[in-house]
Design a protein around this motif. Structure first.
Motif, mmCIF file in Angstrom:
data_model
loop_
_atom_site.group_PDB
_atom_site.id
_atom_site.type_symbol
_atom_site.label_atom_id
_atom_site.label_comp_id
_atom_site.label_asym_id
_atom_site.label_seq_id
_atom_site.Cartn_x
_atom_site.Cartn_y
_atom_site.Cartn_z
ATOM 1 N N UNK A 48 1.064 -1.371 0.199
ATOM 2 C CA UNK A 48 -0.269 0.312 -0.053
ATOM 3 C C UNK A 48 0.802 1.483 0.141
ATOM 4 N N UNK A 49 0.577 2.323 -1.218
ATOM 5 C CA UNK A 49 1.244 3.453 -1.008
ATOM 6 C C UNK A 49 0.400 4.463 -0.073
ATOM 7 N N UNK A 50 1.143 5.757 0.130
ATOM 8 C CA UNK A 50 0.803 6.737 0.898
ATOM 9 C C UNK A 50 0.652 7.781 -0.450
ATOM 10 N N UNK A 51 0.006 9.175 0.829
ATOM 11 C CA UNK A 51 -0.192 9.943 0.188
ATOM 12 C C UNK A 51 0.595 10.750 -1.184
ATOM 13 N N UNK A 52 2.158 10.426 0.333
ATOM 14 C CA UNK A 52 3.315 11.251 -1.045
ATOM 15 C C UNK A 52 3.585 10.214 -2.629
ATOM 16 N N UNK A 71 17.136 7.211 -5.352
ATOM 17 C CA UNK A 71 17.298 8.368 -4.108
ATOM 18 C C UNK A 71 15.601 9.527 -3.142
ATOM 19 N N UNK A 72 15.358 9.437 -4.422
ATOM 20 C CA UNK A 72 13.979 10.023 -3.943
ATOM 21 C C UNK A 72 13.152 9.078 -3.749
ATOM 22 N N UNK A 73 13.244 8.263 -4.319
ATOM 23 C CA UNK A 73 12.045 6.966 -3.953
ATOM 24 C C UNK A 73 12.245 6.750 -2.629
ATOM 25 N N UNK A 74 13.680 7.114 -1.688
ATOM 26 C CA UNK A 74 13.518 6.004 -0.851
ATOM 27 C C UNK A 74 13.258 7.665 0.464
ATOM 28 N N UNK A 78 9.158 7.245 0.198
ATOM 29 C CA UNK A 78 8.759 6.338 1.837
ATOM 30 C C UNK A 78 8.830 6.892 2.950
ATOM 31 N N UNK A 79 10.250 7.320 2.962
ATOM 32 C CA UNK A 79 10.307 7.895 4.875
ATOM 33 C C UNK A 79 9.389 8.653 5.005
ATOM 34 N N UNK A 125 4.073 10.428 7.326
ATOM 35 C CA UNK A 125 1.957 10.732 6.786
ATOM 36 C C UNK A 125 1.431 9.916 7.797
ATOM 37 N N UNK A 126 1.847 8.731 8.201
ATOM 38 C CA UNK A 126 1.411 7.358 8.743
ATOM 39 C C UNK A 126 0.871 8.041 10.187
ATOM 40 N N UNK A 127 2.052 8.616 11.360
ATOM 41 C CA UNK A 127 1.856 8.616 12.050
ATOM 42 C C UNK A 127 0.761 9.890 12.562
ATOM 43 N N UNK A 128 1.016 10.649 11.323
ATOM 44 C CA UNK A 128 -0.063 11.978 11.233
ATOM 45 C C UNK A 128 -1.650 11.676 11.353
#
Length: 367
Positions: A1-5, A23-26, A29-30, A35-38
């Motif tokens: 599952x992917x997040x909003x970013x 590098x941007x993909x990493x 993911x961060x 975002x998940x914590x918010x």
């Protein structure tokens, strides 16, 4: 599952606005993990949530690698309110002003009410271009960030330096070490040093030397500034200034400073009594310098010519990109006067600084 970013990033790739970049993909993911914590909902259950959650993301790397773009994606697509995106220098100026008000009230530790004000304004706080250059900022940051984190504020910041290089060789740096440790322990530190220099790509087709000075040259350089910084043209009146430390207890005022791009008038840089320390500070701090109002230098302006030589030497040695408006091409800037023969080396450097090979060099690549 992917997040909003990730979803927003994938849309840009699909539209051919970006190329895939590991590098941007990493970094993406961060940012989604943060975002998940918010979110507090499905994303939190998917990625996990708890006391070991990251409190922020620190993106660092060379210029033009997409750090600010990634932060902007996070700011636009992480579904949390309130949130704020601000240039780091502007935030620190604002913080110092708030601290002065708090001290005047004499109600205990001034950091506490300032942290409460900031936390009330933003659950997500995005800083562009973290660069710590003076002891006052260094003393404040660790305590302020600790209080913000305690109040649940999440932080995303970009920097050209890894955390351990922040405030390097600064006065009383040992007092700043707790802040570095806070970043390394509590934030996701992600290098963004992919192969693509997006800022160089933005310079493609941009004329770097404009003759003569005047409305057209000013308009062209203004357009280049907004192209290089991705700053909304309609907010031109809000472009931040900054004061940089040049050593010996002196500072230099930079009228416009954004994302490593600085704008100066020739009079400010070379008309006043300045020396190598001033120009080295500029060369180290900025990857691109825009200078307007360069005149033809007559014999009675030999001091200004000498300062200009020193300035160009510093910019050239640090591979700073130079965009300028002048009343003549480089070879006709200082045709006669003391040092005019030696000025020919500066002419040669100015010509080289217009070449594609020079523009492709990385900032700070001292030869």
């Amino acid at each position: 599952m992917s997040g909003p970013v990730r979803a927003a990033y994938d849309r840009l790739i699909a539209a051919n606005e970006l190329k895939p970049d590991p590098a941007q993909a990493s970094a993406v993911a961060a940012l989604d993990r943060l975002a998940a914590t918010l979110d507090g909902g499905l994303l939190s259950r998917w990625f996990g949530s708890g006391k070991n959650d990251p409190v922020g993301v620190y993106l660092w790397g060379g210029v033009g690698r997409g750090k600010s773009m990634l932060m902007d994606l996070a700011f636009a697509h992480i579904p949390v309110e309130p949130k704020r995106r601000v240039h780091f220098n502007e935030f620190m100026l604002e913080t110092h002003a708030r601290l002065r008000v708090a001290r005047e009230r004499e109600e205990g530790d001034p950091i506490e009410p300032v942290a409460q004000q900031v936390a009330a304004e933003a659950r997500l706080l995005c800083f562009d271009e973290m660069m710590v250059t003076n002891p006052a900022d260094a003393m404040i940051l660790s305590r302020l960030f600790e209080r913000l984190i305690e109040q649940g504020v999440k932080i995303v910041t970009t920097s050209n330096r890894p955390p351990h290089d922040l405030y390097k060789d600064g006065l009383n740096r040992d007092l700043f070490i707790p802040f570095i440790e806070l970043i390394e322990k509590r934030m996701l530190v992600v290098p963004v040093n992919g192969p693509m220099d997006y800022r160089l790509d933005r310079l493609t087709g941009v004329e770097v030397w404009h003759v003569p000075n005047g409305p057209q040259a000013t308009a062209d350089l203004s357009r280049a500034f907004f192209q290089l910084t991705d700053y909304p043209v309609e907010d031109r009146a809000k472009v931040p200034a900054e004061d940089i430390d040049v050593g010996g207890g002196r500072t230099l005022h930079v009228p416009k400073s954004l994302k490593g791009v600085a704008v100066f008038s020739f009079r400010r840089l070379c008309g006043d009594a300045r020396g190598a320390a001033d120009y080295l500070a500029i060369a180290r701090r900025y990857h691109t310098v825009i200078i307007v109002g360069i005149p033809v230098l007559t014999p009675d302006r030999r001091n200004e010519a000498a300062r200009f030589v020193t300035l160009i030497d510093a910019l050239y040695e640090h591979k700073v990109k130079l965009l300028a408006a002048a009343d003549a091409e480089p070879e006709a800037l200082y045709p006669a006067g003391d040092g005019s023969f030696e000025f020919q080396r500066t002419v040669s450097r100015l010509e080289e600084m217009r070449s594609a090979e020079y523009l492709a060099e990385g900032h700070g690549s001292v030869t």
